[in-house]
Design a protein around this motif. Structure first.
Motif, PDB file in Angstrom:
ATOM      1  N   ILE A  41       0.869  -1.179   0.000  1.00  0.00           N
ATOM      2  CA  ILE A  41       0.000   0.000   0.000  1.00  0.00           C
ATOM      3  C   ILE A  41       0.903   1.225   0.000  1.00  0.00           C
ATOM      4  O   ILE A  41       1.884   1.284   0.731  1.00  0.00           O
ATOM      5  CB  ILE A  41      -0.910   0.005   1.238  1.00  0.00           C
ATOM      6  N   CYS A  42       0.586   2.192  -0.846  1.00  0.00           N
ATOM      7  CA  CYS A  42       1.369   3.422  -0.880  1.00  0.00           C
ATOM      8  C   CYS A  42       0.444   4.607  -1.091  1.00  0.00           C
ATOM      9  O   CYS A  42      -0.738   4.441  -1.400  1.00  0.00           O
ATOM     10  CB  CYS A  42       2.455   3.363  -1.960  1.00  0.00           C
ATOM     11  N   GLU A  43       0.975   5.791  -0.882  1.00  0.00           N
ATOM     12  CA  GLU A  43       0.221   7.008  -1.113  1.00  0.00           C
ATOM     13  C   GLU A  43       0.768   7.698  -2.351  1.00  0.00           C
ATOM     14  O   GLU A  43       1.974   7.761  -2.544  1.00  0.00           O
ATOM     15  CB  GLU A  43       0.308   7.930   0.105  1.00  0.00           C
ATOM     16  N   VAL A  44      -0.147   8.182  -3.184  1.00  0.00           N
ATOM     17  CA  VAL A  44       0.235   8.880  -4.410  1.00  0.00           C
ATOM     18  C   VAL A  44      -0.500  10.215  -4.471  1.00  0.00           C
ATOM     19  O   VAL A  44      -1.532  10.392  -3.826  1.00  0.00           O
ATOM     20  CB  VAL A  44      -0.066   8.035  -5.670  1.00  0.00           C
ATOM     21  N   THR A  45       0.027  11.134  -5.237  1.00  0.00           N
ATOM     22  CA  THR A  45      -0.577  12.449  -5.423  1.00  0.00           C
ATOM     23  C   THR A  45      -0.897  12.616  -6.896  1.00  0.00           C
ATOM     24  O   THR A  45      -0.058  12.349  -7.755  1.00  0.00           O
ATOM     25  CB  THR A  45       0.390  13.551  -4.964  1.00  0.00           C
ATOM     26  N   ARG A  46      -2.109  13.024  -7.157  1.00  0.00           N
ATOM     27  CA  ARG A  46      -2.559  13.218  -8.541  1.00  0.00           C
ATOM     28  C   ARG A  46      -3.356  14.510  -8.637  1.00  0.00           C
ATOM     29  O   ARG A  46      -3.852  15.028  -7.642  1.00  0.00           O
ATOM     30  CB  ARG A  46      -3.463  12.059  -8.999  1.00  0.00           C
ATOM     31  N   LEU A  47      -3.540  15.016  -9.846  1.00  0.00           N
ATOM     32  CA  LEU A  47      -4.357  16.202 -10.066  1.00  0.00           C
ATOM     33  C   LEU A  47      -5.815  15.913  -9.714  1.00  0.00           C
ATOM     34  O   LEU A  47      -6.327  14.817  -9.982  1.00  0.00           O
ATOM     35  CB  LEU A  47      -4.255  16.657 -11.516  1.00  0.00           C
ATOM     36  N   ARG A  48      -6.490  16.878  -9.102  1.00  0.00           N
ATOM     37  CA  ARG A  48      -7.888  16.726  -8.684  1.00  0.00           C
ATOM     38  C   ARG A  48      -8.843  16.494  -9.856  1.00  0.00           C
ATOM     39  O   ARG A  48      -9.895  15.917  -9.672  1.00  0.00           O
ATOM     40  CB  ARG A  48      -8.356  17.977  -7.936  1.00  0.00           C
ATOM     41  N   ARG A  49      -8.495  16.969 -11.019  1.00  0.00           N
ATOM     42  CA  ARG A  49      -9.436  16.846 -12.139  1.00  0.00           C
ATOM     43  C   ARG A  49      -9.701  15.394 -12.523  1.00  0.00           C
ATOM     44  O   ARG A  49     -10.636  15.102 -13.239  1.00  0.00           O
ATOM     45  CB  ARG A  49      -8.947  17.642 -13.336  1.00  0.00           C
ATOM     46  N   HIS A  50      -8.884  14.472 -12.030  1.00  0.00           N
ATOM     47  CA  HIS A  50      -9.109  13.058 -12.295  1.00  0.00           C
ATOM     48  C   HIS A  50      -9.916  12.449 -11.157  1.00  0.00           C
ATOM     49  O   HIS A  50      -9.660  12.716  -9.991  1.00  0.00           O
ATOM     50  CB  HIS A  50      -7.777  12.311 -12.436  1.00  0.00           C
ATOM     51  N   GLU A  51     -10.888  11.647 -11.485  1.00  0.00           N
ATOM     52  CA  GLU A  51     -11.741  11.023 -10.474  1.00  0.00           C
ATOM     53  C   GLU A  51     -11.083   9.815  -9.837  1.00  0.00           C
ATOM     54  O   GLU A  51     -11.578   9.299  -8.848  1.00  0.00           O
ATOM     55  CB  GLU A  51     -13.072  10.614 -11.098  1.00  0.00           C
ATOM     56  N   ARG A  52     -10.007   9.350 -10.432  1.00  0.00           N
ATOM     57  CA  ARG A  52      -9.304   8.169  -9.939  1.00  0.00           C
ATOM     58  C   ARG A  52      -7.807   8.455  -9.914  1.00  0.00           C
ATOM     59  O   ARG A  52      -7.339   9.298 -10.652  1.00  0.00           O
ATOM     60  CB  ARG A  52      -9.563   6.983 -10.881  1.00  0.00           C
TER      61      ARG A  52
END
Length: 91
Positions: A50-61
């Motif tokens: 299990i890890c944590e990732v950061t993505r742009l909010r405009r993506h729902e996933r």
């Protein structure tokens, strides 16, 4: 085709860019998004980690609907398929 050949010859003559020059041009062409445009996710990978990732909010996933793969920072499996995910809520 002559233009493409000319461009290739000119590029071959150009001196290589340093990492600093490349980063500066990248900033100019693709300015970084402000922190409020990012969302943090907890993802479970196929390898079981299990890890944590950061993505742009405009993506729902966390995969952006494009790819379900992530490099596992713990075991190094690359790519490791994202099999589950949940958004992390700031408290």
């Amino acid at each position: 085709m002559a233009i493409a050949d000319w461009v290739q010859r000119q590029l071959a003559k150009a001196p290589p860019w340093s990492d600093e020059q490349f980063e500066e041009v990248q900033k100019l062409l693709c300015p970084p998004a402000p922190p409020e445009e990012f969302m943090h996710w907890r993802v479970r990978l196929y390898c079981g980690h299990i890890c944590e990732v950061t993505r742009l909010r405009r993506h729902e996933r966390p995969d952006g609907g494009v790819t379900d793969k992530e490099r596992c920072a713990e075991c190094g499996l690359n790519p490791s398929v994202i099999v589950a995910f949940e958004p992390l809520v700031s408290g």
